[in-house]
Enzyme design. Structure first.
Site, PDB file in Angstrom:
ATOM      1  N   GLY A  45      87.704  34.962 -60.628  1.00  0.00           N
ATOM      2  CA  GLY A  45      88.906  35.759 -60.394  1.00  0.00           C
ATOM      3  C   GLY A  45      88.675  36.721 -59.246  1.00  0.00           C
ATOM      4  O   GLY A  45      87.599  37.309 -59.114  1.00  0.00           O
ATOM      5  N   GLU A  71      84.656  21.920 -62.563  1.00  0.00           N
ATOM      6  CA  GLU A  71      83.819  22.345 -61.440  1.00  0.00           C
ATOM      7  C   GLU A  71      82.849  21.243 -61.034  1.00  0.00           C
ATOM      8  O   GLU A  71      82.618  21.004 -59.842  1.00  0.00           O
ATOM      9  CB  GLU A  71      83.058  23.621 -61.825  1.00  0.00           C
ATOM     10  CG  GLU A  71      83.990  24.790 -62.094  1.00  0.00           C
ATOM     11  CD  GLU A  71      83.325  25.972 -62.779  1.00  0.00           C
ATOM     12  OE1 GLU A  71      83.908  27.083 -62.725  1.00  0.00           O
ATOM     13  OE2 GLU A  71      82.237  25.802 -63.382  1.00  0.00           O
ATOM     14  N   MET A 119      81.822  34.856 -65.330  1.00  0.00           N
ATOM     15  CA  MET A 119      81.195  35.013 -66.632  1.00  0.00           C
ATOM     16  C   MET A 119      79.765  34.475 -66.729  1.00  0.00           C
ATOM     17  O   MET A 119      79.205  34.431 -67.819  1.00  0.00           O
ATOM     18  CB  MET A 119      82.060  34.338 -67.712  1.00  0.00           C
ATOM     19  CG  MET A 119      83.471  34.904 -67.782  1.00  0.00           C
ATOM     20  SD  MET A 119      84.566  34.050 -68.959  1.00  0.00           S
ATOM     21  CE  MET A 119      83.867  34.568 -70.525  1.00  0.00           C
ATOM     22  N   GLU A 120      79.154  34.094 -65.600  1.00  0.00           N
ATOM     23  CA  GLU A 120      77.821  33.490 -65.674  1.00  0.00           C
ATOM     24  C   GLU A 120      76.811  33.978 -64.637  1.00  0.00           C
ATOM     25  O   GLU A 120      75.616  34.038 -64.910  1.00  0.00           O
ATOM     26  CB  GLU A 120      77.927  31.953 -65.527  1.00  0.00           C
ATOM     27  CG  GLU A 120      78.667  31.235 -66.619  1.00  0.00           C
ATOM     28  CD  GLU A 120      80.184  31.209 -66.420  1.00  0.00           C
ATOM     29  OE1 GLU A 120      80.915  31.138 -67.415  1.00  0.00           O
ATOM     30  OE2 GLU A 120      80.621  31.263 -65.241  1.00  0.00           O
ATOM     31  N   ASP A 178      92.184  32.496 -59.131  1.00  0.00           N
ATOM     32  CA  ASP A 178      93.256  33.432 -59.493  1.00  0.00           C
ATOM     33  C   ASP A 178      92.860  34.806 -58.993  1.00  0.00           C
ATOM     34  O   ASP A 178      91.724  35.046 -58.588  1.00  0.00           O
ATOM     35  CB  ASP A 178      93.453  33.444 -61.016  1.00  0.00           C
ATOM     36  CG  ASP A 178      92.185  33.848 -61.755  1.00  0.00           C
ATOM     37  OD1 ASP A 178      91.992  35.043 -61.991  1.00  0.00           O
ATOM     38  OD2 ASP A 178      91.371  32.947 -62.084  1.00  0.00           O
TER      39      ASP A 178
END
Length: 254
Positions: A81, A15, A198-199, A222
């Protein structure tokens, strides 16, 4: 009087690399095992850091950015996602609300998502999630109205090249990689999330404590489901750049 720097977080090297030469590093500082790079991103004073994955890493790094660098706002650029079936790989989400989907109370085998720090049986609250300032979102989306991202490859797009969509909406956060269509559909139906990662909401929770603005920008690597593990690996390099390009476009607005 010069402005305090922006804090810019990415989770993984894939990233960060998309900022390339646009970020000019002046100095590096190692704190608690994290490397913080002070410099300028497109001429804007910025502290860039790779947090690693997960809510705890994100919260620690956000706290360090505030305590050691007095950042005036916290930004995140990375992948996620997709949850909304109308979106595709490569589309970019500007988070206007961040929710921790894995915090709450389990009743009859089902998790009731609740606001972190609260439970229905202790310190109940009507709040769910962390809202980004509406005026900021309006300014950003207005700036992005005429902005077009590079086409996504036919392989990533599922057949033909396509122009990625940029939209604002709810992003969900949890310490889980969603590789299950049933879980994906439940998150979308229950919490109206466009994307899952997740963050982001951990960053939002800390930023709210420090009373500074935050902004989470995610490009879809995805479509969270049975194929997501393979798609994440396959399309990570191509899709991560979308969030970085969007962030660079609006960095002077934050």
């Amino acid at each position: 009087m010069p402005l305090n720097p922006l804090g810019l977080i990415c989770a993984i090297p894939n990233e960060i690399q998309h900022f390339g030469s646009a970020f000019v590093k002046n100095s590096e500082r190692l704190i608690a095992g994290f490397s913080f790079y002070s410099g300028k991103l497109d001429g804007v004073e910025t502290v860039l850091v790779e947090a690693g994955m997960g809510k705890v890493n994100a919260a620690v790094v956000t706290t360090l950015l505030m305590e050691h660098f007095k950042c005036r706002a916290i930004l995140f650029s990375g992948v996620a996602g997709g949850l909304d079936p109308r979106l595709g790989v490569g589309d970019v989400i500007v988070g206007n609300k961040l929710i921790q989907h894995d915090y709450g109370m389990t009743v009859d085998g089902r998790l009731m998502t609740y606001q972190p720090g609260h439970l229905p049986i202790h310190m109940p609250t009507e709040q769910l999630g962390y809202d980004v300032d509406l005026n900021l979102i309006d300014k950003i989306m207005s700036e992005l109205k005429e902005f077009h991202l590079p086409e996504i490859s036919a392989e990533a797009a599922g057949g033909q090249k396509r122009q990625p969509v940029i939209t604002a909406g709810t992003i969900l956060t949890g310490d889980q990689f969603i590789g299950c269509t049933m879980a994906r559909d439940k998150l979308y139906n229950d919490l109206s999330g466009l994307a899952v990662e997740m963050e982001g909401a951990a960053i939002a929770q800390v930023a709210e404590r420090y009373k500074v603005p935050f902004l989470i920008i995610r490009s879809l690597s995805d479509l969270a489901g049975e194929e997501s593990t393979m798609d994440f690996v396959k399309f990570l390099e191509e899709t991560a750049g979308g969030a970085a390009l969007v962030l660079r476009r609006i960095i002077n607005i934050v």
